[in-house]
Design an enzyme around this catalytic site. Sequence first.
Site, PDB file in Angstrom:
ATOM      1  N   MET A  81     -16.584 -67.401  49.384  1.00  0.00           N
ATOM      2  CA  MET A  81     -15.821 -66.616  48.416  1.00  0.00           C
ATOM      3  C   MET A  81     -14.539 -67.327  47.978  1.00  0.00           C
ATOM      4  SD  MET A  81     -16.205 -62.796  50.064  1.00  0.00           S
ATOM      5  CE  MET A  81     -15.439 -61.948  48.675  1.00  0.00           C
ATOM      6  N   ASP A 239     -20.641 -64.230  50.159  1.00  0.00           N
ATOM      7  CA  ASP A 239     -21.283 -64.401  51.457  1.00  0.00           C
ATOM      8  C   ASP A 239     -21.216 -63.143  52.314  1.00  0.00           C
ATOM      9  OD1 ASP A 239     -18.551 -64.638  51.998  1.00  0.00           O
ATOM     10  OD2 ASP A 239     -18.685 -66.647  52.833  1.00  0.00           O
TER      11      ASP A 239
END
Length: 498
Positions: A81, A239
């Site tokens: 991220m 994720d």
Amino acid sequence: MKYVIGVDLGTSAVKTVLVDPQGKVAFEHSEAYPLSRPKPNWSEQNPEDWVQGTLTSLRRLIEISGIEPSQVDGLSFSGQMHGLVLVDAQGQVLRPAILWNDTRTTAQCRKIEQTLGTKLIEIARNRALEGFTLPKILWVQENEPEIFAQAELFLLPKDYVRYRLTGEYGMDYSDAAGTLLLDVGAKVWSPEIAGAFGLPLSICPKLVESFDQTGTLLPEIAGQSGLLVSTKVFAGGADNACGALGAGILGEGRTMCSIGTSGVVLSYESNKELNLEGKVHFFNHGEKDAYYIMGVTLAAGHSLTWFKETFAAEKNFDELLQGIGAIPAGSGGLLFTPYISGERTPHPDANIRGSFIGMDSGHTLDHFTRSVLEGITFSLRESIEIVRDSGKEITEIVAIGGGAKNETWLQMQADIFGASIVRLASEQGPAMGAAMLAAYGSGWFASLGECAEAFIHSADVYRPDPEQVELYNGLFSLYQEVYGQTRELNDKLAAYRK
């Protein structure tokens, strides 16, 4: 037999998994790539390394599996991220990507807070932290204006790789929520936030659902990957959102605890109006119109790795943990706080540092090891208590990552959290979540929930021991005092860190 592929673009490597309609991972492959730290607090990667690693991993996956490319219905992504990728009008990368664990942006975080005040939490639902994307954009705007002037679009890591594979731009809501530019409840880019910093909304890519098809493979990419041009590509997710999918966190009250380098407590949320005032993260889920609450311990598994490498380098992890079951709860009065990299939840503090408290000459390596595990788990409980304080009842938690590999630690989690801990039969984490998005997008299932029922199965359940729960409740109260008691000391010690 039909298959889908999940691509998990991590910080150190990309992992690809080939999954059949029963959720069985037929084959998997990983490709590592380097991380660059050109200056203190900086963390960068070359986006081209992600692309080449992904193509190599896909090609090797097809080669080692021996399947026909026509058997692959589609692929999707999970991605690290927050990382900033800036591209120009021709789609060329303008500078190395600034990653989630880059902490150069403290000044930009303070600027965001001062400029937006309470509006930041109201719109973005999250505090301004160094890891997020907007502070990185502002850092480039302020420190590299000649580069920023060329920027046509910003992307996150997996979105850049997907662009290279398909030629199509886009960003899903679960990853966009970690930029601080998204109106999380309304699911649109925020003109108020962007405008406050002179950013045109045109710099933000098109928003899509995680399961939306975002193209097919470009001819040259198909050739390099061993797949067909007709292979469907789906947007994918952050994720942590994909990790939640891969753990079956699809429904009110469903919660997971993931212990890797960092530690994450994540709980499903359907109320888009919920505002926890930035105490924990509030992000869009990979499922449509759903959300998740997330707390983070920065150095969870990293604390255990640091301890082993520093004090027991000759042992492997199994050997290190072998004796912890013989040590009673509380580690003989030894308490560890896992603040060795600063902390995120509930103390967003870059200066705080870890500590062992209560050491005496009777403590052995096993006492210290158990204390490290207890401290990590206490830190994660702080996130669980914030979720409980929001009105949720948490009686069962799915454990994934390194914390799900040791039975004594799993029982410790049950006792410290006061909840049953579920270990999955087959755990692939975010890669499985990405595969589920591809399976759902390809029409294999009517819903992500139906996909989870087919793909995810529990193996063991660890239930809390009432006596241990009571003992750990007392120790947890002591643990919560340590931050306040050591904060000022650590602020003063910061001047001596070289």
